[in-house]
Scaffold this motif. Structure first.
Motif, PDB file in Angstrom:
ATOM      1  N   GLN A  77       0.875  -1.420   0.052  1.00 53.08           N
ATOM      2  CA  GLN A  77      -0.064  -0.027  -0.020  1.00 53.08           C
ATOM      3  C   GLN A  77       0.808   1.317  -0.200  1.00 53.08           C
ATOM      4  O   GLN A  77       0.614   2.036  -0.896  1.00 53.08           O
ATOM      5  N   PHE A  78       2.017   1.289   0.922  1.00 52.33           N
ATOM      6  CA  PHE A  78       2.753   2.415   0.933  1.00 52.33           C
ATOM      7  C   PHE A  78       3.714   2.542  -0.268  1.00 52.33           C
ATOM      8  O   PHE A  78       3.942   3.681  -0.898  1.00 52.33           O
ATOM      9  N   GLN A  79       4.021   1.459  -0.923  1.00 53.84           N
ATOM     10  CA  GLN A  79       4.742   1.421  -2.231  1.00 53.84           C
ATOM     11  C   GLN A  79       3.992   2.204  -3.211  1.00 53.84           C
ATOM     12  O   GLN A  79       4.496   2.762  -3.991  1.00 53.84           O
ATOM     13  N   ASN A  80       2.756   1.749  -3.205  1.00 53.67           N
ATOM     14  CA  ASN A  80       1.784   2.327  -4.328  1.00 53.67           C
ATOM     15  C   ASN A  80       1.644   3.862  -4.085  1.00 53.67           C
ATOM     16  O   ASN A  80       1.647   4.737  -5.096  1.00 53.67           O
ATOM     17  N   GLU A  81       1.768   4.408  -2.855  1.00 55.73           N
ATOM     18  CA  GLU A  81       1.662   5.828  -2.454  1.00 55.73           C
ATOM     19  C   GLU A  81       2.882   6.352  -3.087  1.00 55.73           C
ATOM     20  O   GLU A  81       2.659   7.484  -3.427  1.00 55.73           O
ATOM     21  N   MET A  82       4.039   5.810  -2.931  1.00 60.04           N
ATOM     22  CA  MET A  82       5.433   6.277  -3.199  1.00 60.04           C
ATOM     23  C   MET A  82       5.265   6.573  -4.758  1.00 60.04           C
ATOM     24  O   MET A  82       5.879   7.612  -5.220  1.00 60.04           O
ATOM     25  N   VAL A  83       4.775   5.474  -5.364  1.00 63.09           N
ATOM     26  CA  VAL A  83       4.840   5.644  -6.889  1.00 63.09           C
ATOM     27  C   VAL A  83       4.069   6.668  -7.384  1.00 63.09           C
ATOM     28  O   VAL A  83       4.394   7.264  -8.190  1.00 63.09           O
ATOM     29  N   LEU A  84       2.807   6.849  -6.758  1.00 62.16           N
ATOM     30  CA  LEU A  84       1.753   7.964  -7.152  1.00 62.16           C
ATOM     31  C   LEU A  84       2.007   9.189  -6.792  1.00 62.16           C
ATOM     32  O   LEU A  84       1.687  10.250  -7.392  1.00 62.16           O
ATOM     33  N   LEU A  85       3.286   9.658  -6.097  1.00 69.96           N
ATOM     34  CA  LEU A  85       3.927  10.813  -5.532  1.00 69.96           C
ATOM     35  C   LEU A  85       4.782  11.228  -6.930  1.00 69.96           C
ATOM     36  O   LEU A  85       5.786  10.563  -7.173  1.00 69.96           O
ATOM     37  N   ASP A  86       4.582  12.293  -7.420  1.00 69.98           N
ATOM     38  CA  ASP A  86       5.166  12.769  -8.501  1.00 69.98           C
ATOM     39  C   ASP A  86       6.603  13.413  -7.896  1.00 69.98           C
ATOM     40  O   ASP A  86       6.713  14.595  -7.412  1.00 69.98           O
ATOM     41  N   HIS A  87       7.467  12.440  -7.984  1.00 74.29           N
ATOM     42  CA  HIS A  87       9.038  12.811  -7.230  1.00 74.29           C
ATOM     43  C   HIS A  87       9.908  13.014  -8.408  1.00 74.29           C
ATOM     44  O   HIS A  87      11.082  12.243  -8.341  1.00 74.29           O
ATOM     45  N   ASP A  88       9.588  13.524  -9.492  1.00 72.41           N
ATOM     46  CA  ASP A  88      10.545  13.804 -10.571  1.00 72.41           C
ATOM     47  C   ASP A  88      11.498  14.845 -10.459  1.00 72.41           C
ATOM     48  O   ASP A  88      10.836  15.982 -10.443  1.00 72.41           O
TER      49      ASP A  88
END
Length: 97
Positions: A77-88
């Protein structure tokens, strides 16, 4: 058969990875793109923890599998949240998609 110690060690490693990932997520959400390597490292730690759980679950008893399953769900669940955060690092500011 997985030993109690091996399951406890795996769960501790998972909790450590999750805690570190949460710290990096908070930093990324604050639009601080100065620690991109740390964010990537945190994502990798979470992925490794998920893989460790999958491997250990193969030799675990039913109670241990349940513990490992709950931790895997938290990590994913947290992995998904990290992927969704635009951290470009090339974009200005972090945002959720």
């Amino acid at each position: 058969m997985a030993t109690r110690q091996s399951v406890d060690e795996c769960l501790q490693k998972c909790e450590d990875a999750l805690r570190y990932a949460q710290q990096q997520y908070k930093s990324g959400a604050k639009q601080e793109h100065y620690h991109d390597q740390e964010y990537t490292d945190a994502m990798q730690m979470v992925e490794e923890a998920v893989n460790d759980i999958r491997h250990l679950a193969n030799s675990a008893n039913s109670q241990q599998r349940e513990q490992l399953h709950r931790m895997r769900l938290q990590l994913q669940q947290f992995q998904n949240e990290m992927v969704l955060l635009d951290h470009d690092p090339d974009s200005v500011g972090g945002k959720l998609h």
